[in-house]
Motif scaffolding. Structure first.
Motif, short mmCIF file in Angstrom:
data_model
loop_
_atom_site.label_atom_id
_atom_site.label_comp_id
_atom_site.label_asym_id
_atom_site.label_seq_id
_atom_site.Cartn_x
_atom_site.Cartn_y
_atom_site.Cartn_z
N LEU A 144 19.83 -37.06 -10.52
CA LEU A 144 21.29 -37.10 -10.51
C LEU A 144 21.64 -38.56 -10.22
CD1 LEU A 144 24.08 -35.76 -10.56
CD2 LEU A 144 23.80 -35.25 -8.13
N ALA A 145 21.77 -39.34 -11.29
CA ALA A 145 21.95 -40.80 -11.16
C ALA A 145 23.43 -41.16 -11.21
CB ALA A 145 21.15 -41.50 -12.25
N THR A 146 23.95 -41.48 -12.39
CA THR A 146 25.38 -41.74 -12.49
C THR A 146 26.18 -40.48 -12.23
OG1 THR A 146 25.49 -41.27 -14.87
CG2 THR A 146 24.98 -43.54 -14.21
N GLY A 147 25.58 -39.34 -12.53
CA GLY A 147 26.26 -38.06 -12.36
C GLY A 147 27.00 -37.61 -13.61
N ASN A 148 27.07 -38.45 -14.62
CA ASN A 148 27.86 -38.13 -15.81
C ASN A 148 27.29 -36.93 -16.58
OD1 ASN A 148 29.68 -40.22 -15.31
ND2 ASN A 148 28.44 -41.71 -16.42
N SER A 149 25.97 -36.89 -16.75
CA SER A 149 25.36 -35.78 -17.46
C SER A 149 25.53 -34.47 -16.69
CB SER A 149 23.87 -36.04 -17.71
OG SER A 149 23.69 -37.12 -18.59
N ALA A 150 25.33 -34.54 -15.38
CA ALA A 150 25.46 -33.34 -14.55
C ALA A 150 26.89 -32.80 -14.60
CB ALA A 150 25.06 -33.66 -13.11
N VAL A 151 27.86 -33.68 -14.49
CA VAL A 151 29.27 -33.28 -14.53
C VAL A 151 29.58 -32.63 -15.88
CG1 VAL A 151 31.63 -34.16 -14.67
CG2 VAL A 151 30.13 -34.90 -12.81
N ALA A 152 29.12 -33.25 -16.96
CA ALA A 152 29.38 -32.71 -18.30
C ALA A 152 28.72 -31.34 -18.48
CB ALA A 152 28.87 -33.68 -19.36
N ALA A 153 27.49 -31.18 -17.97
CA ALA A 153 26.78 -29.91 -18.09
C ALA A 153 27.51 -28.80 -17.33
CB ALA A 153 25.35 -30.05 -17.58
N VAL A 154 27.93 -29.11 -16.12
CA VAL A 154 28.62 -28.10 -15.30
C VAL A 154 29.97 -27.74 -15.91
CG1 VAL A 154 29.66 -27.65 -13.04
CG2 VAL A 154 27.39 -28.69 -13.18
N GLU A 155 30.68 -28.74 -16.42
CA GLU A 155 31.97 -28.46 -17.08
C GLU A 155 31.77 -27.49 -18.24
OE1 GLU A 155 33.58 -32.19 -18.27
OE2 GLU A 155 34.37 -32.67 -16.27
N ARG A 156 30.73 -27.72 -19.02
CA ARG A 156 30.45 -26.87 -20.17
C ARG A 156 30.09 -25.45 -19.72
NH1 ARG A 156 30.25 -24.62 -24.53
NH2 ARG A 156 29.21 -25.38 -26.42
N LEU A 157 29.30 -25.35 -18.66
CA LEU A 157 28.88 -24.05 -18.17
C LEU A 157 30.03 -23.28 -17.54
CD1 LEU A 157 25.45 -25.13 -16.67
CD2 LEU A 157 25.79 -23.59 -18.62
N LYS A 158 30.95 -23.97 -16.92
CA LYS A 158 32.09 -23.29 -16.31
C LYS A 158 32.98 -22.61 -17.36
CE LYS A 158 32.71 -25.59 -11.87
NZ LYS A 158 33.60 -26.43 -11.01
N GLU A 159 32.90 -23.07 -18.60
CA GLU A 159 33.65 -22.42 -19.67
C GLU A 159 33.18 -20.97 -19.88
OE1 GLU A 159 33.17 -24.76 -23.16
OE2 GLU A 159 34.10 -26.55 -22.31
N LEU A 160 31.94 -20.66 -19.44
CA LEU A 160 31.38 -19.33 -19.60
C LEU A 160 31.68 -18.42 -18.41
CD1 LEU A 160 27.90 -20.35 -21.07
CD2 LEU A 160 30.02 -19.84 -22.30
N SER A 161 32.34 -18.97 -17.38
CA SER A 161 32.76 -18.21 -16.18
C SER A 161 31.61 -17.47 -15.49
CB SER A 161 33.86 -17.21 -16.55
OG SER A 161 34.97 -17.87 -17.12
N PRO A 162 30.51 -18.16 -15.15
CA PRO A 162 29.42 -17.50 -14.43
C PRO A 162 29.83 -17.18 -13.00
CG PRO A 162 29.05 -19.86 -14.48
CD PRO A 162 30.25 -19.60 -15.35
N LYS A 163 29.03 -16.33 -12.33
CA LYS A 163 29.33 -15.96 -10.95
C LYS A 163 29.21 -17.16 -10.01
CE LYS A 163 27.51 -12.16 -9.39
NZ LYS A 163 26.47 -11.13 -9.13
N SER A 164 28.21 -18.00 -10.25
CA SER A 164 28.03 -19.18 -9.40
C SER A 164 27.19 -20.21 -10.15
CB SER A 164 27.32 -18.80 -8.09
OG SER A 164 25.97 -18.44 -8.34
N ILE A 165 27.27 -21.47 -9.68
CA ILE A 165 26.48 -22.56 -10.25
C ILE A 165 25.91 -23.40 -9.11
CG2 ILE A 165 26.45 -24.63 -11.71
CD1 ILE A 165 28.81 -23.51 -13.24
N LYS A 166 24.61 -23.70 -9.19
CA LYS A 166 23.97 -24.65 -8.29
C LYS A 166 23.32 -25.72 -9.14
CE LYS A 166 22.83 -21.22 -4.72
NZ LYS A 166 21.71 -20.53 -4.02
N PHE A 167 23.12 -26.90 -8.56
CA PHE A 167 22.46 -28.00 -9.27
C PHE A 167 21.25 -28.44 -8.46
CE2 PHE A 167 21.63 -32.31 -10.62
CZ PHE A 167 21.84 -32.27 -11.98
N VAL A 168 20.10 -28.56 -9.14
CA VAL A 168 18.85 -28.94 -8.47
C VAL A 168 18.29 -30.21 -9.11
CG1 VAL A 168 16.51 -28.25 -7.87
CG2 VAL A 168 18.33 -26.54 -7.94
#
Length: 211
Positions: free
Chosen positions: A136-160
């Protein structure tokens, strides 16, 4: 500097294996093996609060009740390509988990994330997601991935991730304060090219031996 969503995994075995991985003379084979082992250890911490249900079983002596997880409701989402290295270790602990993939590359000029692939299991609204990526460097890829996943309305999201830094944590927290970040180390800073210092180099190249 840290953020309220950061969870630092300080187990001695995790720290030991991470130190061995950082060494520049670590071979591709040993780096990959250590990453697999480290990811398995981190999986125990990340899944500490995973839901369980009680079932009836029969031991060799009598009928009793015990608790089990529903691995099919857990989804490991690998950010390609380097996330694959963590994915294998996580699956060794929760082999019943579903797997999703999101392809992102970092634009070398802007350092922003560009998506090129996205494939997830069905019924994501019923599932808990664990996103995996070594850095998790600049954070840009992680932010973009989570934004995309939130469109699917999962119960929860964690980042490792294996490594992060204050800049990456800040970017992630400002965009997604509800997503906890589990990491083995919070390093000093980013350099001018967006690499973590002291870091361990390019995780993808070291996993696949491409440099």
């Amino acid at each position: 500097m840290t953020t309220p969503n950061a969870h630092l995994i300080t187990h001695p075995l995790v720290q030991h294996k991470l130190t061995l991985m950082r060494r520049k003379d670590a071979s591709t084979n040993s780096f990959r093996r250590l990453l697999n082992e480290l990811a398995s250890l981190m999986a125990y911490e990340v899944t500490r609060d995973i839901p369980t249900s009680e079932i009836e079983i029969e031991t060799p002596l009598e009928v009793t009740r015990g608790r089990v997880i529903d691995g099919k409701k857990l989804v490991f989402v690998s950010i390609l390509r380097a996330g694959t290295g963590i994915l294998d270790g996580m699956l060794s602990v929760v082999p019943g988990a579903r797997v999703g993939h999101i392809g992102l590359y970092r634009d070398p000029k802007t350092l922003t994330a560009v998506e090129y692939y996205f494939k997830m299991p069905s019924d994501m609204q019923e599932r808990d997601i664990v996103v995996v990526d070594p850095m998790l460097a600049t954070g840009n890829s992680a932010v973009a991935a989570v934004e995309r996943l939130k469109e699917l309305s999962p119960k929860s999201i964690k980042f490792v991730c294996l490594l992060t830094c204050p800049e990456g944590l800040k970017t992630m927290y400002e965009a997604h304060p509800d997503v906890p970040v589990y990491t083995a180390a919070i390093d000093r800073q980013l350099n001018e090219h967006g690499y973590i210092l002291p870091g361990l180099g390019d995780a993808g190249d070291r996993i696949f031996g491409t440099k």
